[in-house]
Design a protein around this motif. Sequence first.
Motif: not given
Length: 737
Positions: A721-725, A692-693, A659-671, A635-638
């Motif tokens: 968000n490339t890692g989650w919607a 975010f890595d 910080p857990s490695a279980a969270w894969g790297a991703r990019s979030q586009t934000l203002t 439901a972007f934008p949020q």
Amino acid sequence: MALHDRSTPRRTRTWLAAAAAAGLIPALIGATGTTAQAAPAAAPRLAAGATLPFTSVEAESATGNGTTIGPDYTQGTLASEASGRRAVRLSAGQSVEFTVPRAVNALNVAYSVPDGQSGSMAVYVNGQKLDRTLPVTSKYSHVDTPWIAGSKTHHLFDNARLRLGRDLASGDKVKLEATGTQVTVDVADFEQVAAAATKPAGAVSVTDKGADPTGQGDSTQAFREAIAAARGGTVWIPPGEFKLGQSLNNVGDVTIRGAGNWHSVVRSSRFIDQSSAPGGKVGLQDFAVLGEVTERVDGNPDNFVNGSLGPNSKVSGMWLQHLKVGLWLTGNNDNLVVENNRILDMTADGLNLNGTAKGVDVRNNFLRNTGDDALAMWALNATNSDSTFAGNTISQPNLANGIAIYGGRDITVKDNLILDTNALGSGIAISNQKFLDPFFPLAGTITVSGNTLVRTGAMNPNWQHPMGALRVDAYDSAIEATVNITGTTITDSPWSAYEFVSGGGTGKAVKNVTVDGSTVDKVGTVVVQAETPGAVRMSGVKATGVGATGVYNCPYPAGSGTFTLTDGGGNSGWSGTWGDCSTWPKPGGGNPDPDPGRNLAQGRPATATGSVDVYTPGKAVDGDAGTYWESTNHAFPQSITVDLGKAEAVRRLVLKLPPSAAWGARSQTLTVQGSTDGATYRTLADAKAYRFDPASGNKVSIDLPAATGQVRHLRLQVTANTGWAAGQFSEIEAYLS
């Protein structure tokens, strides 16, 4: 309340221990509810409080060779429960001498002796020792209530009265001397007791039915027979002492009258116990009921009145002492008047309107040393409505509030004088704390006007933070009623003046509250202590002697919302805001410059366009990188917005994911956006994809140029968000550099 649960832990903050402010107002409560240091001729007039038949003089303002204790606000100490937070300790042979303030022939003394001890005090008038003594005992004091969370041994003082057997004039001397046991003297009430009244024509005397005026025999049956014989008329209690071994019931359509509350004395721990009054109204007037309640047992009806007196009843001129509760009122008590009474040394409430009360007027009473709320309305089972507490003087409730309104519709609290509250209480509490169901929250208009609160408010041992002199508490549900607070005088509050809170720790809102025309003189910490979302309008609030700063604005829990304080004009002396929600202000400690390297966003209110399950906005400002906010999915934008409490020159943001490695790297586009008023936003940093890595701590830093100026409200608007919607942040941190 005679049934309490004040155990809810609300904060995990560390309390900064500090000595309470030591300012004291003058030490005499006079015949008109006034206060003064010494002679009543110099007494400044207080508009609030009862017109009393006695004048009180504090022991510390008298002369003598004892030791003055206090001031002290520490729960469980003698001084903390004393009038004025000071008293005089006498060892055997030591004395305190009072200058008589008016024509008198009797006195009542508030005192304490060590637990397990009893004795007497010698009494001297103008240097001459009297042939009578003042008995003192610990029998009715040093009460423990372990089922009430946060309570300690309390109820440390007691009261004893004595007729002097002679008339004294203003300026005469009365000396009290400790003989065998240590005695701490708090205050002496000097009174001119009128001659005994005579039997009304046509009244049925309890002695005509066999009552024993010596107090040796049990007069219960005689009282019952007199009540039955006097239906529609008056039962007369002549001068004497009468023992009742059982309670009275079936009391209706009758007035029970005595010759005066110093003359007609009933020894009973349960005077009237009935769920309804047969045949109409009851009058209870001009006698004393002295109980033998030494411990608080909430399941026992150890009360002067337990239940109903019937509509249009009246209780007047009574002296009630050593009971659990003075009047615990259930059933039909519509249009009841309770006036001109003295209620002393209750182990629980002085009076409690326990649901269904309509049109009740409780006025011009004096209450001292109650073990719970002095005066309470509790809307249980059915609502209380159109009822009033007016013009009462309340001193030293030692385990709760001076006046507490728990729910109810169209309630008025006006022109009361409340002094020296202790643990677990404020001077006045307007609350939606229900205790039990069915409960009827505050509704209609709640009017709180013309009250004076002196040394009220306390450190709550369960919450580990202070309670204000006047508290509005959305404990179990939001405040939806209109609450108008006008003409309040708050003097020497050890902590805050006004507290707005959700005592259950769930962030229920305090709304529809106005405070107008208040004088605050010497407050330990802040004028406004706001700990829950809501909105309050304040105008004409003038403060002097503020110990820390004007406002503590830290809604709890984090992310529950914002508290809006609207300046209605005419306010002065309390403009500052406490800057660090992770600590409490110290009484008298001022408002120190906050750490310039602190995270401005931590613990601040956070809101969002949406969230999923338990991943609420507050998780992004809770100081724990392992918890996180997640927006509505797909439901972007949020966006998520943080209220910093005041405008700040934010120059750097740090955004984190777990910080857990279980969270894969991703990019979030934000203002990044900012606002000073929460309504109009401007762009502080243009839209950009931030990576975010976990390999680099799963965090990003965003610098904001000096040209962005100051902002109070920070908003992050996420469009991808490339890692989650969804938008995701575990911490949003804001820094000055």
